[in-house]
Design a protein around this motif. Structure first.
Motif, mmCIF file in Angstrom:
data_model
loop_
_atom_site.group_PDB
_atom_site.id
_atom_site.type_symbol
_atom_site.label_atom_id
_atom_site.label_comp_id
_atom_site.label_asym_id
_atom_site.label_seq_id
_atom_site.Cartn_x
_atom_site.Cartn_y
_atom_site.Cartn_z
ATOM 1 N N ILE A 1 106.834 37.817 -44.029
ATOM 2 C CA ILE A 1 107.786 36.699 -44.032
ATOM 3 C C ILE A 1 109.183 37.269 -44.263
ATOM 4 O O ILE A 1 109.418 37.990 -45.244
ATOM 5 N N TYR A 2 110.096 36.976 -43.337
ATOM 6 C CA TYR A 2 111.428 37.579 -43.373
ATOM 7 C C TYR A 2 112.466 36.601 -43.897
ATOM 8 O O TYR A 2 112.322 35.379 -43.770
ATOM 9 N N GLY A 3 113.549 37.179 -44.439
ATOM 10 C CA GLY A 3 114.640 36.381 -45.009
ATOM 11 C C GLY A 3 115.631 35.920 -43.959
ATOM 12 O O GLY A 3 115.419 36.087 -42.748
ATOM 13 N N ASP A 4 116.747 35.380 -44.450
ATOM 14 C CA ASP A 4 117.724 34.737 -43.569
ATOM 15 C C ASP A 4 118.358 35.694 -42.566
ATOM 16 O O ASP A 4 118.832 35.258 -41.516
ATOM 17 N N ASP A 5 118.411 37.001 -42.910
ATOM 18 C CA ASP A 5 119.002 37.938 -41.945
ATOM 19 C C ASP A 5 117.998 38.326 -40.852
ATOM 20 O O ASP A 5 118.313 39.096 -39.954
ATOM 21 N N GLY A 6 116.789 37.808 -40.946
ATOM 22 C CA GLY A 6 115.783 38.055 -39.909
ATOM 23 C C GLY A 6 115.079 39.387 -40.042
ATOM 24 O O GLY A 6 114.116 39.655 -39.323
ATOM 25 N N LYS A 7 115.557 40.253 -40.966
ATOM 26 C CA LYS A 7 114.994 41.607 -41.032
ATOM 27 C C LYS A 7 114.453 41.969 -42.411
ATOM 28 O O LYS A 7 113.551 42.787 -42.533
ATOM 29 N N THR A 8 115.027 41.385 -43.450
ATOM 30 C CA THR A 8 114.577 41.737 -44.800
ATOM 31 C C THR A 8 113.205 41.133 -45.046
ATOM 32 O O THR A 8 113.006 39.914 -44.897
ATOM 33 N N LEU A 9 112.272 41.990 -45.411
ATOM 34 C CA LEU A 9 110.914 41.497 -45.680
ATOM 35 C C LEU A 9 110.902 40.846 -47.058
ATOM 36 O O LEU A 9 111.116 41.501 -48.076
ATOM 37 N N LEU A 10 110.672 39.545 -47.108
ATOM 38 C CA LEU A 10 110.651 38.834 -48.389
ATOM 39 C C LEU A 10 109.288 38.930 -49.054
ATOM 40 O O LEU A 10 109.176 39.005 -50.266
ATOM 41 N N LYS A 11 108.260 38.904 -48.217
ATOM 42 C CA LYS A 11 106.930 38.756 -48.807
ATOM 43 C C LYS A 11 105.868 39.136 -47.777
ATOM 44 O O LYS A 11 106.050 38.896 -46.581
ATOM 45 N N SER B 1 111.939 26.978 -50.999
ATOM 46 C CA SER B 1 112.129 28.056 -50.034
ATOM 47 C C SER B 1 110.763 28.519 -49.568
ATOM 48 O O SER B 1 109.760 28.237 -50.212
ATOM 49 N N PRO B 2 110.731 29.253 -48.454
ATOM 50 C CA PRO B 2 109.418 29.653 -47.943
ATOM 51 C C PRO B 2 108.635 30.516 -48.912
ATOM 52 O O PRO B 2 107.417 30.541 -48.882
ATOM 53 N N THR B 3 109.324 31.248 -49.776
ATOM 54 C CA THR B 3 108.581 32.149 -50.658
ATOM 55 C C THR B 3 108.224 31.505 -51.989
ATOM 56 O O THR B 3 107.299 31.938 -52.656
ATOM 57 N N GLU B 4 108.974 30.458 -52.383
ATOM 58 C CA GLU B 4 108.694 29.859 -53.685
ATOM 59 C C GLU B 4 107.607 28.790 -53.619
ATOM 60 O O GLU B 4 107.125 28.332 -54.635
ATOM 61 N N ASP B 5 107.299 28.379 -52.406
ATOM 62 C CA ASP B 5 106.272 27.357 -52.263
ATOM 63 C C ASP B 5 104.989 27.829 -52.937
ATOM 64 O O ASP B 5 104.482 28.901 -52.624
ATOM 65 N N PRO B 6 104.447 27.048 -53.875
ATOM 66 C CA PRO B 6 103.243 27.519 -54.561
ATOM 67 C C PRO B 6 102.069 27.696 -53.608
ATOM 68 O O PRO B 6 101.243 28.561 -53.795
ATOM 69 N N ILE B 7 102.007 26.845 -52.600
ATOM 70 C CA ILE B 7 100.976 27.048 -51.577
ATOM 71 C C ILE B 7 101.707 27.193 -50.258
ATOM 72 O O ILE B 7 102.328 26.250 -49.771
ATOM 73 N N ASP B 8 101.665 28.375 -49.697
ATOM 74 C CA ASP B 8 102.360 28.583 -48.438
ATOM 75 C C ASP B 8 101.740 27.700 -47.358
ATOM 76 O O ASP B 8 100.512 27.566 -47.296
#
Ligand SMILES: Cc1cc2nc3c(=O)[nH]c(=O)nc-3n(C[C@H](O)[C@H](O)[C@H](O)COP(=O)(O)OP(=O)(O)OC[C@H]3O[C@@H](n4cnc5c(N)ncnc54)[C@H](O)[C@@H]3O)c2cc1C
Length: 592
Positions: free
Chosen positions: A102-112, A395-402
């Protein structure tokens, strides 16, 4: 003895008489016409051909479909495909389990990195622990090859127009070929595998109950993307706006592109340039080149099922009977599982071994499973389509259930038919019947109606799964391998405490073997190894449960006796303690 159901076959007195009753009673030159060459139609054809039932399969399209569509094949479906001896070829064109990047707003940073589906337990009872990802195009190609290997033919470019006759005497279908020629086909049974938009449901006047929500849409395409790793299912964006994902599939550099969310453009792209532009705008990057996008399509939320799976001699299976959200990846799986439930029953009825009432249990068993699948996938759909409050998902990463996480029960290993009127639980029936969670039984105490567990390390003297002499002379098999070798028959597992037990069981149940309904497989504990020759002398197949996995998986204590009848669809038809109760099971499905 009285017979409650009288049809074309006289009432039989014993399984020995049954042994003489294996010819078809149908007067129809064609037993079964299958309409639709998708996964449902192909699995129906394969399972019926393996049971030596002639089928004719017509498909409206003149060329096989190339769109990716359903991609997730569950462990339960893989087991069932292994019973059709097709799982290895499916896995050969599948991608292994992947983490979702799952990538962040810059499209490249791997968030998770998200593990979007749990694994099944690591156990000898479970042959496939992970979801396999495969393009439906490849899946259908594999299934077509298996059908053709058994002499089946997929007749492309033939469209069913109408069903002018559907009575207890048989079915007539009016069909049209591509050159416009119309003709009729008479058959004993017609199987509607014509998909969500198929006309058979409407021709039968069936209700299609549920909801449609045109505002919940998903865009999908086949995308060739060489410049990104194939070790992840990649995802960008936010489900509260629009998210886009690329899932790698065979053959490289193929990816399944999916985009969904409330800000998905009203007009969706229909060419590579447009798909690239949509991708760039959602992913916030422009360095990933989509070399080619094809088979673009739009899915709109349509969650419905029929209230009857059969009218007269026409049976519905797969998407013709139920449509649902792609969330949870259950569509193709449920479709193929319908097919495998129906096929063995049709085979027995058509051979004149079972009364037509057996076919009623197709609906009795599948309807609750399908209804619960609709509930489960709708829950996932609500998360993916942002129906849950935004406060719960900042946010996409904070959602307790993706939104793309799947619960364990969607591996489908808990699907069961404990409530079915044909299954026989010989230990305490009342308790077994009381439990009615169609998707919920995995890992608890085994009951009739449950999925049959696998077991490894079963040694068989001298013969491989096809019956040929092996070298070395002892081969090691799995339970599913041995059940698959029965080619569409029931398998009566006899767990004996003594050689005397074996003789009583084998002789008492021999009629079902001689009639071609079942095979008997005696599962010996290693301490009874010396009895192998004696068991073979009774005419039964025998294996030694070298590591005790079969006894453990089937819950049969060392030194005790049990008879477990495994149905051709990998379900425990009977879990009993003696042959009288085994007869009770067969009396519920056969003319005995
Ligand atoms: C765009 C799209 C995306 C999807 N994505 C997913 C997903 O991500 N995950 C998932 O699990 N499922 C997904 N599905 C659903 C999945 O593809 C179906 O559940 C699955 O194909 C059902 O198989 P089926 O054989 O019942 O129907 P189908 O695959 O639809 O096959 C029906 C066949 O019948 C033929 N036919 C129709 N009418 C006639 C006629 N009158 N005469 C002869 N032939 C006829 C059709 O041409 C077709 O080949 C998707 C479906 C679509 C369309």
């Amino acid at each position: 003895m009285t017979c409650t159901i009288s049809y074309l076959v006289p009432c039989l007195q014993s399984p020995h008489q049954l042994a003489n009753m294996s010819t078809s009673t149908s007067n129809h030159p064609l037993p079964i016409l299958i309409v639709g060459g998708g996964p449902t139609g192909l699995v129906l054809a394969l399972a019926l051909l393996r049971s030596r039932i002639d089928v004719r399969l017509i498909e409206r399209s003149s060329v096989p479909h190339e769109g990716i569509r359903g991609t997730a094949i569950t462990p339960r479906t893989l087991e069932l495909l292994s019973l059709l001896q097709a799982a290895d070829n499916v896995l050969a064109v599948a991608t292994p389990p992947l983490l979702m990047a799952i990538y962040g707003d810059d499209g490249k940073t791997l968030l998770k990195e998200l593990k979007w589906s749990p694994d099944a337990d690591d156990s000898p009872a479970i042959p496939y622990r992970h979801i396999a990802s495969i393009s439906q195009t490849q899946l259908e190609k594999v299934l077509r090859k298996h059908v053709e290997k058994l002499g089946g033919k997929i007749e492309l470019g033939l469209q069913l127009l109408d069903i002018p006759k559907n009575s207890q005497q048989g079915v007539t279908a009016r069909v049209k070929s591509e050159d416009g020629t119309e003709f009729t086909i008479d058959c004993a049974y017609l199987l509607a595998a014509d998909g969500a938009k198929g006309r058979i449901r409407r021709l039968l006047g069936l209700s299609f109950l549920g909801e449609t929500n045109d505002s919940e849409r998903m865009f999908t395409a086949n995308a060739l993307v060489p410049g990104i790793d194939r070790d992840h299912w990649h995802r960008w964006g936010d489900f509260a706006k629009t998210a886009v994902a690329l899932k790698p599939l065979y053959p490289a550099p193929l990816f399944h592109l999916q985009a969904l969310g409330p800000t998905l453009p009203e007009t969706l792209p229909d060419d590579t340039k447009g798909v690239q532009s949509l991708f760039n705008s959602v992913a916030h990057r422009d360095d990933l080149i989509i070399e080619e996008a094809s088979y673009v399509s739009e899915w709109r939320a349509n969650i419905r099922m029929v209230d009857k799976f059969c009218v007269g001699r026409v049976y519905l299976a797969g998407d013709s009977a139920h449509v649902h959200s792609p969330a949870g990846g259950q569509g193709t799986n449920t479709a193929m599982q319908d097919a495998i439930n129906l096929a063995w029953k049709l085979a027995l009825v058509h051979k004149g071994l079972s009364p037509p009432s057996l076919l009623e249990t197709y609906e009795t068993e599948r309807m609750p499973v399908v209804a619960e699948m609709l509930n489960l996938t709708t829950q996932l759909h609500e998360r993916a389509f942002n129906r849950i409050p935004s406060t719960a998902r900042s946010s996409p990463t904070e959602d307790p259930i993706d939104p793309m996480s799947r619960p364990l029960n969607l591996l489908q290993l808990g699907i069961n038919y404990r409530w079915s009127p044909i299954v026989v639980e010989g230990r305490d029936k009342a308790e077994a019947r009381g439990h009615q969670d169609p998707h919920g039984v995995a890992g608890g105490e085994l009951r009739a109606g449950d999925r049959a567990p696998d077991a490894t390390d079963l040694s068989v003297r001298g013969k491989d799964e096809g019956g040929a002499t092996t070298s070395p002379p002892v081969a090691h098999h799995t339970m599913y391998g041995l059940v698959a070798a029965a080619k569409g028959k029931h398998v009566i597992l006899i767990f004996p405490a003594s050689l005397e037990d074996v003789r009583g069981s084998v002789e008492g149940l021999r009629g079902y073997v001689q009639s071609g309904v079942a095979e008997a497989l005696v599962v010996l504990e290693p301490g009874m190894r010396e009895a192998v020759g004696g068991v073979e002398a009774y005419g039964a197949r025998v294996c030694v449960d070298e590591s005790g996995h079969a006894r453990t998986g089937y819950g049969v204590e060392t030194g005790s006796t049990a008879i477990v009848v495994v149905r051709p669809d990998g379900i425990i038809g009977a879990y009993v303690l003696g042959i009288d109760q085994a007869h009770e099971y067969f009396s519920r499905i056969l003319y005995v």
